[in-house]
Write a protein that holds these residues in place. Structure first.
Motif, PDB file in Angstrom:
ATOM      1  N   GLN A  32      -5.833  11.444 108.316  1.00  0.00           N
ATOM      2  CA  GLN A  32      -6.473  12.229 109.373  1.00  0.00           C
ATOM      3  C   GLN A  32      -7.788  12.841 108.868  1.00  0.00           C
ATOM      4  O   GLN A  32      -8.774  12.896 109.591  1.00  0.00           O
ATOM      5  N   ASN A  33      -7.797  13.269 107.624  1.00  0.00           N
ATOM      6  CA  ASN A  33      -8.983  13.890 107.026  1.00  0.00           C
ATOM      7  C   ASN A  33     -10.029  12.835 106.647  1.00  0.00           C
ATOM      8  O   ASN A  33     -11.191  12.935 107.036  1.00  0.00           O
ATOM      9  N   PHE A  34      -9.620  11.826 105.891  1.00  0.00           N
ATOM     10  CA  PHE A  34     -10.588  10.933 105.238  1.00  0.00           C
ATOM     11  C   PHE A  34     -10.758   9.573 105.916  1.00  0.00           C
ATOM     12  O   PHE A  34     -11.547   8.763 105.450  1.00  0.00           O
ATOM     13  N   SER A  35     -10.011   9.340 106.986  1.00  0.00           N
ATOM     14  CA  SER A  35     -10.244   8.097 107.720  1.00  0.00           C
ATOM     15  C   SER A  35     -10.553   8.385 109.190  1.00  0.00           C
ATOM     16  O   SER A  35     -11.488   7.839 109.755  1.00  0.00           O
ATOM     17  N   ALA A  36      -9.781   9.305 109.807  1.00  0.00           N
ATOM     18  CA  ALA A  36     -10.037   9.644 111.210  1.00  0.00           C
ATOM     19  C   ALA A  36     -11.079  10.747 111.339  1.00  0.00           C
ATOM     20  O   ALA A  36     -11.593  10.992 112.431  1.00  0.00           O
ATOM     21  N   ASP A  37     -11.402  11.408 110.230  1.00  0.00           N
ATOM     22  CA  ASP A  37     -12.372  12.506 110.228  1.00  0.00           C
ATOM     23  C   ASP A  37     -12.001  13.574 111.243  1.00  0.00           C
ATOM     24  O   ASP A  37     -12.797  13.964 112.082  1.00  0.00           O
ATOM     25  N   GLN A  38     -10.745  14.015 111.169  1.00  0.00           N
ATOM     26  CA  GLN A  38     -10.289  15.060 112.094  1.00  0.00           C
ATOM     27  C   GLN A  38      -9.708  16.241 111.339  1.00  0.00           C
ATOM     28  O   GLN A  38      -9.233  16.107 110.213  1.00  0.00           O
ATOM     29  N   ASP A  39      -9.746  17.365 111.994  1.00  0.00           N
ATOM     30  CA  ASP A  39      -9.141  18.595 111.487  1.00  0.00           C
ATOM     31  C   ASP A  39      -7.695  18.340 111.046  1.00  0.00           C
ATOM     32  O   ASP A  39      -6.988  17.549 111.679  1.00  0.00           O
ATOM     33  N   ILE A  40      -7.300  18.987 109.954  1.00  0.00           N
ATOM     34  CA  ILE A  40      -5.909  18.836 109.490  1.00  0.00           C
ATOM     35  C   ILE A  40      -5.168  20.162 109.463  1.00  0.00           C
ATOM     36  O   ILE A  40      -3.976  20.201 109.157  1.00  0.00           O
ATOM     37  N   ASN A  41      -5.870  21.254 109.763  1.00  0.00           N
ATOM     38  CA  ASN A  41      -5.282  22.583 109.552  1.00  0.00           C
ATOM     39  C   ASN A  41      -4.709  23.211 110.827  1.00  0.00           C
ATOM     40  O   ASN A  41      -3.922  24.140 110.746  1.00  0.00           O
ATOM     41  N   ALA A  42      -5.105  22.688 111.986  1.00  0.00           N
ATOM     42  CA  ALA A  42      -4.612  23.270 113.247  1.00  0.00           C
ATOM     43  C   ALA A  42      -3.135  22.917 113.417  1.00  0.00           C
ATOM     44  O   ALA A  42      -2.681  21.854 112.972  1.00  0.00           O
ATOM     45  N   GLU A  43      -2.410  23.812 114.077  1.00  0.00           N
ATOM     46  CA  GLU A  43      -0.992  23.555 114.303  1.00  0.00           C
ATOM     47  C   GLU A  43      -0.806  22.264 115.085  1.00  0.00           C
ATOM     48  O   GLU A  43       0.117  21.482 114.809  1.00  0.00           O
ATOM     49  N   SER A  44      -1.702  22.017 116.041  1.00  0.00           N
ATOM     50  CA  SER A  44      -1.584  20.798 116.856  1.00  0.00           C
ATOM     51  C   SER A  44      -1.762  19.544 115.998  1.00  0.00           C
ATOM     52  O   SER A  44      -1.096  18.529 116.220  1.00  0.00           O
ATOM     53  N   SER A  45      -2.640  19.604 115.002  1.00  0.00           N
ATOM     54  CA  SER A  45      -2.864  18.439 114.125  1.00  0.00           C
ATOM     55  C   SER A  45      -1.601  18.127 113.331  1.00  0.00           C
ATOM     56  O   SER A  45      -1.178  16.973 113.223  1.00  0.00           O
ATOM     57  N   VAL A  46      -1.017  19.181 112.774  1.00  0.00           N
ATOM     58  CA  VAL A  46       0.170  18.988 111.936  1.00  0.00           C
ATOM     59  C   VAL A  46       1.358  18.574 112.800  1.00  0.00           C
ATOM     60  O   VAL A  46       2.140  17.684 112.425  1.00  0.00           O
ATOM     61  N   ALA A  47       1.468  19.185 113.976  1.00  0.00           N
ATOM     62  CA  ALA A  47       2.579  18.851 114.881  1.00  0.00           C
ATOM     63  C   ALA A  47       2.493  17.386 115.301  1.00  0.00           C
ATOM     64  O   ALA A  47       3.513  16.680 115.371  1.00  0.00           O
ATOM     65  N   TYR A  48       1.301  16.916 115.565  1.00  0.00           N
ATOM     66  CA  TYR A  48       1.093  15.521 115.976  1.00  0.00           C
ATOM     67  C   TYR A  48       1.642  14.573 114.905  1.00  0.00           C
ATOM     68  O   TYR A  48       2.360  13.616 115.201  1.00  0.00           O
ATOM     69  N   ILE A  49       1.330  14.879 113.671  1.00  0.00           N
ATOM     70  CA  ILE A  49       1.794  14.027 112.559  1.00  0.00           C
ATOM     71  C   ILE A  49       3.316  14.067 112.427  1.00  0.00           C
ATOM     72  O   ILE A  49       3.974  13.036 112.285  1.00  0.00           O
ATOM     73  N   LEU A  50       3.877  15.256 112.511  1.00  0.00           N
ATOM     74  CA  LEU A  50       5.342  15.383 112.394  1.00  0.00           C
ATOM     75  C   LEU A  50       6.044  14.671 113.549  1.00  0.00           C
ATOM     76  O   LEU A  50       7.059  13.989 113.339  1.00  0.00           O
ATOM     77  N   ASP A  51       5.470  14.811 114.749  1.00  0.00           N
ATOM     78  CA  ASP A  51       6.032  14.112 115.928  1.00  0.00           C
ATOM     79  C   ASP A  51       6.086  12.606 115.686  1.00  0.00           C
ATOM     80  O   ASP A  51       7.090  11.951 115.971  1.00  0.00           O
ATOM     81  N   ARG A  52       4.995  12.088 115.166  1.00  0.00           N
ATOM     82  CA  ARG A  52       4.918  10.638 114.941  1.00  0.00           C
ATOM     83  C   ARG A  52       5.921  10.162 113.899  1.00  0.00           C
ATOM     84  O   ARG A  52       6.227   8.986 113.831  1.00  0.00           O
ATOM     85  N   LEU A  53       6.389  11.087 113.073  1.00  0.00           N
ATOM     86  CA  LEU A  53       7.422  10.740 112.090  1.00  0.00           C
ATOM     87  C   LEU A  53       8.830  11.023 112.632  1.00  0.00           C
ATOM     88  O   LEU A  53       9.806  10.982 111.885  1.00  0.00           O
ATOM     89  N   ASP A  54       8.894  11.313 113.956  1.00  0.00           N
ATOM     90  CA  ASP A  54      10.178  11.607 114.618  1.00  0.00           C
ATOM     91  C   ASP A  54      10.872  12.815 114.004  1.00  0.00           C
ATOM     92  O   ASP A  54      12.111  12.821 113.855  1.00  0.00           O
ATOM     93  N   LEU A  55      10.083  13.799 113.633  1.00  0.00           N
ATOM     94  CA  LEU A  55      10.654  15.016 113.054  1.00  0.00           C
ATOM     95  C   LEU A  55      10.528  16.158 114.058  1.00  0.00           C
ATOM     96  O   LEU A  55       9.748  16.084 115.011  1.00  0.00           O
ATOM     97  N   ASP A  56      11.260  17.222 113.807  1.00  0.00           N
ATOM     98  CA  ASP A  56      11.223  18.394 114.684  1.00  0.00           C
ATOM     99  C   ASP A  56      10.036  19.264 114.262  1.00  0.00           C
ATOM    100  O   ASP A  56      10.171  20.156 113.418  1.00  0.00           O
ATOM    101  N   ALA A  57       8.890  18.978 114.845  1.00  0.00           N
ATOM    102  CA  ALA A  57       7.646  19.619 114.432  1.00  0.00           C
ATOM    103  C   ALA A  57       7.722  21.147 114.527  1.00  0.00           C
ATOM    104  O   ALA A  57       7.344  21.860 113.585  1.00  0.00           O
ATOM    105  N   ALA A  58       8.233  21.659 115.635  1.00  0.00           N
ATOM    106  CA  ALA A  58       8.258  23.113 115.841  1.00  0.00           C
ATOM    107  C   ALA A  58       9.098  23.803 114.764  1.00  0.00           C
ATOM    108  O   ALA A  58       8.668  24.806 114.174  1.00  0.00           O
ATOM    109  N   ALA A  59      10.269  23.233 114.485  1.00  0.00           N
ATOM    110  CA  ALA A  59      11.157  23.850 113.488  1.00  0.00           C
ATOM    111  C   ALA A  59      10.530  23.783 112.094  1.00  0.00           C
ATOM    112  O   ALA A  59      10.585  24.752 111.320  1.00  0.00           O
ATOM    113  N   ILE A  60       9.940  22.666 111.771  1.00  0.00           N
ATOM    114  CA  ILE A  60       9.364  22.504 110.427  1.00  0.00           C
ATOM    115  C   ILE A  60       8.160  23.427 110.245  1.00  0.00           C
ATOM    116  O   ILE A  60       8.020  24.094 109.209  1.00  0.00           O
TER     117      ILE A  60
END
Lengths: 214, 214
Positions: free
Chosen positions: B120-148
Protein backbone atom coordinates in the motif's frame (compact mmCIF):
# COMPACT_ATOMS: atom_id res chain seq x y z
CA UNK A 1 39.29 -3.93 -37.13
CA UNK A 2 37.91 -4.61 -33.66
CA UNK A 3 34.79 -2.50 -33.13
CA UNK A 4 33.94 -4.20 -29.85
CA UNK A 5 33.83 -1.66 -27.04
CA UNK A 6 34.63 -2.99 -23.56
CA UNK A 7 32.41 -2.01 -20.67
CA UNK A 8 33.77 0.60 -18.28
CA UNK A 9 33.29 1.22 -14.61
CA UNK A 10 34.41 4.28 -12.63
CA UNK A 11 35.58 3.37 -9.15
CA UNK A 12 35.61 6.25 -6.65
CA UNK A 13 37.36 5.39 -3.40
CA UNK A 14 39.43 6.66 -0.47
CA UNK A 15 42.13 4.58 1.24
CA UNK A 16 40.74 5.54 4.64
CA UNK A 17 37.34 4.02 3.85
CA UNK A 18 36.79 0.49 5.12
CA UNK A 19 34.12 -0.47 2.61
CA UNK A 20 36.41 0.85 -0.15
CA UNK A 21 38.90 -1.72 1.14
CA UNK A 22 36.54 -4.57 0.27
CA UNK A 23 36.02 -3.23 -3.25
CA UNK A 24 39.71 -2.56 -3.90
CA UNK A 25 40.44 -6.17 -2.96
CA UNK A 26 37.62 -7.58 -5.10
CA UNK A 27 37.48 -5.39 -8.20
CA UNK A 28 40.46 -6.63 -10.19
CA UNK A 29 39.22 -10.20 -10.48
CA UNK A 30 35.57 -9.22 -10.94
CA UNK A 31 36.43 -6.76 -13.72
CA UNK A 32 38.83 -9.20 -15.38
CA UNK A 33 36.32 -12.02 -15.58
CA UNK A 34 33.55 -9.66 -16.77
CA UNK A 35 35.93 -8.05 -19.31
CA UNK A 36 35.21 -4.63 -17.87
CA UNK A 37 37.77 -1.81 -17.65
CA UNK A 38 38.15 -0.05 -14.31
CA UNK A 39 38.73 3.71 -14.23
CA UNK A 40 40.36 4.39 -10.86
CA UNK A 41 39.02 7.56 -9.24
CA UNK A 42 40.81 8.23 -5.94
CA UNK A 43 39.29 11.14 -4.05
CA UNK A 44 39.21 12.64 -0.57
CA UNK A 45 36.13 11.57 1.34
CA UNK A 46 36.83 13.94 4.26
CA UNK A 47 35.77 17.17 2.45
CA UNK A 48 32.53 15.46 1.36
CA UNK A 49 31.75 14.60 4.98
CA UNK A 50 32.70 18.14 6.05
CA UNK A 51 30.23 19.52 3.50
CA UNK A 52 27.51 17.63 5.43
CA UNK A 53 28.73 19.21 8.67
CA UNK A 54 30.54 16.06 9.84
CA UNK A 55 34.05 16.40 11.23
CA UNK A 56 34.88 12.73 10.69
CA UNK A 57 33.43 9.42 9.48
CA UNK A 58 29.79 8.68 10.36
CA UNK A 59 31.13 5.41 11.82
CA UNK A 60 32.92 7.50 14.44
CA UNK A 61 30.10 10.02 14.90
CA UNK A 62 27.36 7.38 15.32
CA UNK A 63 28.61 4.93 17.86
CA UNK A 64 25.91 2.27 17.28
CA UNK A 65 26.56 2.27 13.55
CA UNK A 66 30.29 2.20 14.13
CA UNK A 67 30.08 -0.76 16.53
CA UNK A 68 28.01 -2.64 13.97
CA UNK A 69 30.35 -1.78 11.10
CA UNK A 70 33.33 -3.50 12.75
CA UNK A 71 31.28 -6.68 13.19
CA UNK A 72 30.11 -6.43 9.61
CA UNK A 73 33.66 -5.93 8.28
CA UNK A 74 34.85 -9.07 10.05
CA UNK A 75 32.03 -11.11 8.52
CA UNK A 76 32.39 -9.57 5.06
CA UNK A 77 36.13 -10.23 4.98
CA UNK A 78 35.52 -13.84 5.96
CA UNK A 79 32.85 -14.16 3.28
CA UNK A 80 35.11 -12.80 0.54
CA UNK A 81 38.32 -14.36 1.84
CA UNK A 82 39.98 -11.00 2.43
CA UNK A 83 42.62 -10.46 5.14
CA UNK A 84 41.37 -8.39 8.07
CA UNK A 85 42.62 -6.71 11.19
CA UNK A 86 40.65 -3.89 12.74
CA UNK A 87 42.83 -0.78 12.40
CA UNK A 88 43.87 0.84 15.67
CA UNK A 89 43.35 4.25 14.03
CA UNK A 90 40.23 5.02 12.04
CA UNK A 91 39.85 6.66 9.65
CA UNK A 92 43.55 6.86 8.74
CA UNK A 93 44.88 9.87 6.85
CA UNK A 94 45.29 8.97 3.21
CA UNK A 95 46.36 12.14 1.40
CA UNK A 96 49.76 10.98 0.12
CA UNK A 97 48.70 7.55 -1.19
CA UNK A 98 45.65 9.18 -2.82
CA UNK A 99 47.94 11.64 -4.60
CA UNK A 100 50.09 8.73 -5.80
CA UNK A 101 47.01 6.80 -6.93
CA UNK A 102 45.74 9.83 -8.82
CA UNK A 103 49.12 10.29 -10.46
CA UNK A 104 49.28 6.61 -11.40
CA UNK A 105 45.60 6.03 -12.19
CA UNK A 106 46.32 5.08 -15.81
CA UNK A 107 49.46 3.07 -15.05
CA UNK A 108 49.63 -0.73 -15.12
CA UNK A 109 50.58 -0.79 -11.42
CA UNK A 110 47.50 1.07 -10.14
CA UNK A 111 45.49 -1.97 -8.98
CA UNK A 112 48.39 -3.55 -7.12
CA UNK A 113 49.40 -0.25 -5.57
CA UNK A 114 45.88 0.31 -4.26
CA UNK A 115 45.61 -3.24 -2.92
CA UNK A 116 48.88 -2.89 -1.04
CA UNK A 117 47.95 0.45 0.51
CA UNK A 118 44.64 -1.01 1.62
CA UNK A 119 46.28 -4.12 3.08
CA UNK A 120 48.69 -1.89 5.00
CA UNK A 121 45.72 -0.10 6.57
CA UNK A 122 43.20 -2.89 7.11
CA UNK A 123 45.35 -5.98 7.48
CA UNK A 124 48.79 -4.85 8.73
CA UNK A 125 47.24 -2.01 10.79
CA UNK A 126 49.99 0.42 9.79
CA UNK A 127 50.20 4.05 8.81
CA UNK A 128 49.60 4.67 5.09
CA UNK A 129 50.25 8.40 4.87
CA UNK A 130 53.97 8.68 5.71
CA UNK A 131 56.35 9.02 2.79
CA UNK A 132 58.24 5.97 4.07
CA UNK A 133 55.02 3.87 4.01
CA UNK A 134 54.22 4.81 0.43
CA UNK A 135 57.84 4.45 -0.70
CA UNK A 136 57.97 0.95 0.79
CA UNK A 137 54.96 -0.11 -1.28
CA UNK A 138 56.28 1.43 -4.50
CA UNK A 139 59.69 -0.20 -3.92
CA UNK A 140 58.07 -3.60 -3.55
CA UNK A 141 56.40 -3.04 -6.94
CA UNK A 142 59.87 -2.34 -8.47
CA UNK A 143 58.91 1.25 -9.18
CA UNK A 144 60.94 4.44 -8.80
CA UNK A 145 59.45 5.52 -5.47
CA UNK A 146 61.30 8.84 -5.20
CA UNK A 147 60.31 9.98 -8.69
CA UNK A 148 56.68 8.91 -8.31
CA UNK A 149 56.29 10.54 -4.90
CA UNK A 150 57.85 13.76 -6.19
CA UNK A 151 55.46 13.82 -9.14
CA UNK A 152 52.50 13.00 -6.87
CA UNK A 153 53.47 15.93 -4.62
CA UNK A 154 53.76 18.41 -7.50
CA UNK A 155 51.49 21.44 -7.30
CA UNK A 156 49.76 20.30 -10.45
CA UNK A 157 48.89 16.88 -9.05
CA UNK A 158 47.82 18.32 -5.69
CA UNK A 159 45.46 20.64 -7.53
CA UNK A 160 44.09 17.73 -9.57
CA UNK A 161 43.20 15.83 -6.39
CA UNK A 162 41.33 18.87 -5.05
CA UNK A 163 39.49 19.17 -8.36
CA UNK A 164 38.71 15.47 -8.35
CA UNK A 165 37.19 15.82 -4.90
CA UNK A 166 35.09 18.79 -6.06
CA UNK A 167 33.98 16.69 -9.00
CA UNK A 168 32.91 13.94 -6.59
CA UNK A 169 30.77 16.46 -4.75
CA UNK A 170 29.29 17.74 -8.03
CA UNK A 171 28.42 14.17 -9.05
CA UNK A 172 26.41 13.73 -5.85
CA UNK A 173 28.88 11.31 -4.27
CA UNK A 174 28.16 11.07 -0.52
CA UNK A 175 30.26 8.07 0.50
CA UNK A 176 32.78 5.50 -0.68
CA UNK A 177 33.12 3.30 -2.54
CA UNK A 178 30.94 4.70 -5.32
CA UNK A 179 30.76 3.31 -8.85
CA UNK A 180 29.49 4.86 -12.06
CA UNK A 181 28.50 2.93 -15.16
CA UNK A 182 27.14 4.96 -18.07
CA UNK A 183 26.36 7.79 -15.65
CA UNK A 184 24.44 5.54 -13.22
CA UNK A 185 25.61 5.71 -9.63
CA UNK A 186 26.06 2.67 -7.37
CA UNK A 187 27.00 3.20 -3.74
CA UNK A 188 28.82 0.73 -1.54
CA UNK A 189 30.71 -2.52 -1.93
CA UNK A 190 27.32 -4.26 -1.81
CA UNK A 191 26.54 -2.80 -5.24
CA UNK A 192 29.85 -3.65 -6.93
CA UNK A 193 28.43 -6.81 -8.51
CA UNK A 194 25.40 -4.95 -9.88
CA UNK A 195 27.66 -2.23 -11.30
CA UNK A 196 29.93 -4.80 -12.94
CA UNK A 197 26.89 -6.59 -14.39
CA UNK A 198 25.63 -3.35 -15.90
CA UNK A 199 29.06 -2.56 -17.33
CA UNK A 200 29.26 -6.03 -18.85
CA UNK A 201 25.77 -5.61 -20.31
CA UNK A 202 26.87 -2.29 -21.79
CA UNK A 203 29.67 -4.16 -23.55
CA UNK A 204 27.23 -6.58 -25.06
CA UNK A 205 24.88 -3.90 -26.36
CA UNK A 206 27.79 -1.86 -27.74
CA UNK A 207 28.98 -4.99 -29.49
CA UNK A 208 25.58 -5.57 -31.00
CA UNK A 209 25.41 -2.00 -32.25
CA UNK A 210 28.94 -2.29 -33.64
CA UNK A 211 27.99 -5.51 -35.42
CA UNK A 212 24.95 -3.91 -36.98
CA UNK A 213 27.19 -1.26 -38.47
CA UNK A 214 29.71 -3.75 -39.86
CA UNK B 1 10.28 -37.33 19.24
CA UNK B 2 11.56 -34.56 17.02
CA UNK B 3 14.58 -32.93 18.64
CA UNK B 4 15.40 -30.88 15.57
CA UNK B 5 15.41 -27.18 16.38
CA UNK B 6 14.60 -24.85 13.51
CA UNK B 7 16.75 -21.78 12.96
CA UNK B 8 15.27 -18.45 14.02
CA UNK B 9 15.66 -14.95 12.73
CA UNK B 10 14.40 -11.76 14.37
CA UNK B 11 13.21 -9.23 11.84
CA UNK B 12 13.05 -5.62 13.07
CA UNK B 13 11.26 -3.28 10.69
CA UNK B 14 9.12 -0.18 10.30
CA UNK B 15 6.45 0.17 7.60
CA UNK B 16 7.74 3.64 6.75
CA UNK B 17 11.20 2.31 5.88
CA UNK B 18 11.84 1.69 2.20
CA UNK B 19 14.57 -0.91 2.67
CA UNK B 20 12.30 -2.70 5.15
CA UNK B 21 9.85 -2.94 2.24
CA UNK B 22 12.32 -5.04 0.25
CA UNK B 23 12.86 -7.40 3.17
CA UNK B 24 9.17 -7.75 4.02
CA UNK B 25 8.52 -8.76 0.41
CA UNK B 26 11.43 -11.23 0.30
CA UNK B 27 11.57 -12.81 3.75
CA UNK B 28 8.65 -15.24 3.61
CA UNK B 29 9.99 -17.25 0.67
CA UNK B 30 13.62 -17.05 1.83
CA UNK B 31 12.73 -18.25 5.31
CA UNK B 32 10.45 -20.98 3.99
CA UNK B 33 13.06 -22.49 1.69
CA UNK B 34 15.76 -22.23 4.37
CA UNK B 35 13.38 -23.71 7.00
CA UNK B 36 13.97 -20.75 9.27
CA UNK B 37 11.32 -19.22 11.55
CA UNK B 38 10.83 -15.48 11.40
CA UNK B 39 10.15 -13.55 14.61
CA UNK B 40 8.42 -10.35 13.50
CA UNK B 41 9.63 -7.32 15.45
CA UNK B 42 7.77 -4.18 14.36
CA UNK B 43 9.18 -1.04 15.97
CA UNK B 44 9.14 2.73 15.54
CA UNK B 45 12.24 3.93 13.71
CA UNK B 46 11.42 7.62 14.30
CA UNK B 47 12.39 7.69 18.01
CA UNK B 48 15.71 6.00 17.12
CA UNK B 49 16.44 8.73 14.59
CA UNK B 50 15.39 11.38 17.11
CA UNK B 51 17.85 9.95 19.62
CA UNK B 52 20.59 10.77 17.07
CA UNK B 53 19.26 14.33 16.81
CA UNK B 54 17.53 13.71 13.46
CA UNK B 55 13.99 14.97 13.01
CA UNK B 56 13.28 12.64 10.08
CA UNK B 57 14.84 10.00 7.82
CA UNK B 58 18.48 10.50 6.80
CA UNK B 59 17.21 10.09 3.22
CA UNK B 60 15.32 13.34 3.68
CA UNK B 61 18.05 15.09 5.69
CA UNK B 62 20.87 14.23 3.26
CA UNK B 63 19.66 15.15 -0.17
CA UNK B 64 22.44 13.42 -2.13
CA UNK B 65 21.86 10.15 -0.28
CA UNK B 66 18.11 10.53 -0.71
CA UNK B 67 18.38 11.12 -4.45
CA UNK B 68 20.55 8.03 -4.77
CA UNK B 69 18.25 5.91 -2.64
CA UNK B 70 15.28 6.39 -5.00
CA UNK B 71 17.41 5.25 -7.93
CA UNK B 72 18.63 2.31 -5.90
CA UNK B 73 15.10 1.30 -4.88
CA UNK B 74 13.98 1.24 -8.50
CA UNK B 75 16.88 -1.01 -9.46
CA UNK B 76 16.53 -3.26 -6.40
CA UNK B 77 12.80 -3.78 -6.99
CA UNK B 78 13.53 -4.71 -10.62
CA UNK B 79 16.25 -7.09 -9.50
CA UNK B 80 14.00 -8.86 -6.98
CA UNK B 81 10.81 -8.62 -9.05
CA UNK B 82 9.02 -6.49 -6.47
CA UNK B 83 6.33 -3.95 -7.40
CA UNK B 84 7.45 -0.35 -7.05
CA UNK B 85 6.11 3.16 -7.15
CA UNK B 86 7.96 5.96 -5.45
CA UNK B 87 5.69 7.16 -2.63
CA UNK B 88 4.55 10.76 -2.88
CA UNK B 89 5.00 11.06 0.90
CA UNK B 90 8.13 9.81 2.62
CA UNK B 91 8.49 8.58 5.24
CA UNK B 92 4.83 7.76 5.81
CA UNK B 93 3.44 7.60 9.34
CA UNK B 94 3.12 3.98 10.37
CA UNK B 95 1.99 3.97 13.99
CA UNK B 96 -1.34 2.17 13.57
CA UNK B 97 -0.17 -0.65 11.27
CA UNK B 98 2.86 -1.14 13.56
CA UNK B 99 0.54 -1.53 16.54
CA UNK B 100 -1.50 -4.08 14.58
CA UNK B 101 1.66 -5.93 13.51
CA UNK B 102 2.86 -6.02 17.11
CA UNK B 103 -0.50 -7.32 18.27
CA UNK B 104 -0.52 -9.97 15.53
CA UNK B 105 3.18 -10.83 15.50
CA UNK B 106 2.56 -14.47 16.45
CA UNK B 107 -0.52 -14.89 14.28
CA UNK B 108 -0.59 -16.86 11.02
CA UNK B 109 -1.62 -13.72 9.12
CA UNK B 110 1.39 -11.59 10.14
CA UNK B 111 3.47 -12.03 6.96
CA UNK B 112 0.58 -11.31 4.63
CA UNK B 113 -0.56 -8.34 6.69
CA UNK B 114 2.92 -6.82 6.58
CA UNK B 115 3.27 -7.43 2.83
CA UNK B 116 -0.05 -5.73 2.14
CA UNK B 117 0.75 -2.70 4.28
CA UNK B 118 4.09 -2.35 2.51
CA UNK B 119 2.51 -2.67 -0.94
CA UNK B 120 0.00 0.00 0.00
CA UNK B 121 2.89 2.36 0.82
CA UNK B 122 5.48 1.51 -1.83
CA UNK B 123 3.41 0.22 -4.73
CA UNK B 124 -0.07 1.78 -4.43
CA UNK B 125 1.35 5.00 -2.96
CA UNK B 126 -1.45 5.26 -0.41
CA UNK B 127 -1.74 6.22 3.22
CA UNK B 128 -1.12 3.34 5.62
CA UNK B 129 -1.86 4.99 8.96
CA UNK B 130 -5.59 5.74 8.73
CA UNK B 131 -7.93 3.30 10.43
CA UNK B 132 -9.74 2.81 7.11
CA UNK B 133 -6.46 1.83 5.39
CA UNK B 134 -5.63 -0.77 8.01
CA UNK B 135 -9.21 -2.04 8.19
CA UNK B 136 -9.27 -2.50 4.41
CA UNK B 137 -6.20 -4.72 4.59
CA UNK B 138 -7.51 -6.78 7.50
CA UNK B 139 -10.87 -7.20 5.73
CA UNK B 140 -9.13 -8.54 2.65
CA UNK B 141 -7.44 -11.13 4.84
CA UNK B 142 -10.89 -12.20 6.14
CA UNK B 143 -10.03 -11.02 9.63
CA UNK B 144 -12.15 -9.15 12.16
CA UNK B 145 -10.75 -5.70 11.46
CA UNK B 146 -12.70 -3.86 14.18
CA UNK B 147 -11.69 -6.29 16.93
CA UNK B 148 -8.04 -6.37 15.88
CA UNK B 149 -7.75 -2.60 15.59
CA UNK B 150 -9.39 -2.16 19.00
CA UNK B 151 -6.94 -4.62 20.56
CA UNK B 152 -4.01 -2.96 18.78
CA UNK B 153 -5.11 0.41 20.16
CA UNK B 154 -5.42 -0.83 23.74
CA UNK B 155 -3.23 0.90 26.32
CA UNK B 156 -1.43 -2.34 26.94
CA UNK B 157 -0.49 -2.80 23.29
CA UNK B 158 0.49 0.87 22.88
CA UNK B 159 2.82 0.49 25.84
CA UNK B 160 4.29 -2.69 24.36
CA UNK B 161 5.19 -0.85 21.15
CA UNK B 162 6.94 1.88 23.13
CA UNK B 163 8.84 -0.78 25.09
CA UNK B 164 9.72 -2.59 21.88
CA UNK B 165 11.16 0.61 20.49
CA UNK B 166 13.19 1.17 23.66
CA UNK B 167 14.41 -2.40 23.33
CA UNK B 168 15.53 -1.65 19.76
CA UNK B 169 17.56 1.26 21.08
CA UNK B 170 19.06 -0.89 23.84
CA UNK B 171 20.05 -3.53 21.28
CA UNK B 172 22.01 -0.91 19.32
CA UNK B 173 19.59 -0.82 16.40
CA UNK B 174 20.23 2.32 14.34
CA UNK B 175 18.22 1.64 11.19
CA UNK B 176 15.80 -0.75 9.51
CA UNK B 177 15.56 -3.46 8.52
CA UNK B 178 17.74 -5.10 11.16
CA UNK B 179 18.02 -8.85 11.72
CA UNK B 180 19.30 -10.82 14.69
CA UNK B 181 20.39 -14.43 14.57
CA UNK B 182 21.75 -15.91 17.80
CA UNK B 183 22.40 -12.37 19.06
CA UNK B 184 24.35 -11.32 15.95
CA UNK B 185 23.11 -8.16 14.28
CA UNK B 186 22.70 -7.75 10.51
CA UNK B 187 21.68 -4.37 9.14
CA UNK B 188 19.91 -3.75 5.87
CA UNK B 189 18.12 -5.75 3.22
CA UNK B 190 21.56 -6.42 1.70
CA UNK B 191 22.36 -8.64 4.70
CA UNK B 192 19.11 -10.62 4.75
CA UNK B 193 20.64 -13.51 2.81
CA UNK B 194 23.64 -13.69 5.17
CA UNK B 195 21.33 -13.63 8.19
CA UNK B 196 19.16 -16.41 6.73
CA UNK B 197 22.28 -18.45 5.95
CA UNK B 198 23.46 -18.12 9.54
CA UNK B 199 20.03 -19.08 10.87
CA UNK B 200 19.96 -22.12 8.60
CA UNK B 201 23.47 -23.07 9.75
CA UNK B 202 22.30 -22.80 13.34
CA UNK B 203 19.57 -25.32 12.49
CA UNK B 204 22.11 -27.75 11.10
CA UNK B 205 24.38 -27.58 14.11
CA UNK B 206 21.46 -27.89 16.53
CA UNK B 207 20.34 -30.91 14.55
CA UNK B 208 23.79 -32.46 14.78
CA UNK B 209 23.91 -31.88 18.52
CA UNK B 210 20.41 -33.33 18.88
CA UNK B 211 21.42 -36.40 16.88
CA UNK B 212 24.45 -36.97 19.07
CA UNK B 213 22.19 -37.05 22.11
CA UNK B 214 19.74 -39.48 20.52
Amino acid sequence: MDQKKRGELEFWFDFGSNYSYLSVMRIRELARSAEVDVRWRPFLLGPIFKSFGWETSPFVLQKEKGAYMWQDMLRQCRKYGIAWQRPSQFPRHSLLPLRVALYGAEQPWIAQFCERVMLQNFSADQDINAESSVAYILDRLDLDAAAIIAAAQSEDNKLRLRQRTEQAKALGIFGAPTFFVDGEMFWGNDRLDDAIALARGATTSSTLIAEKHD
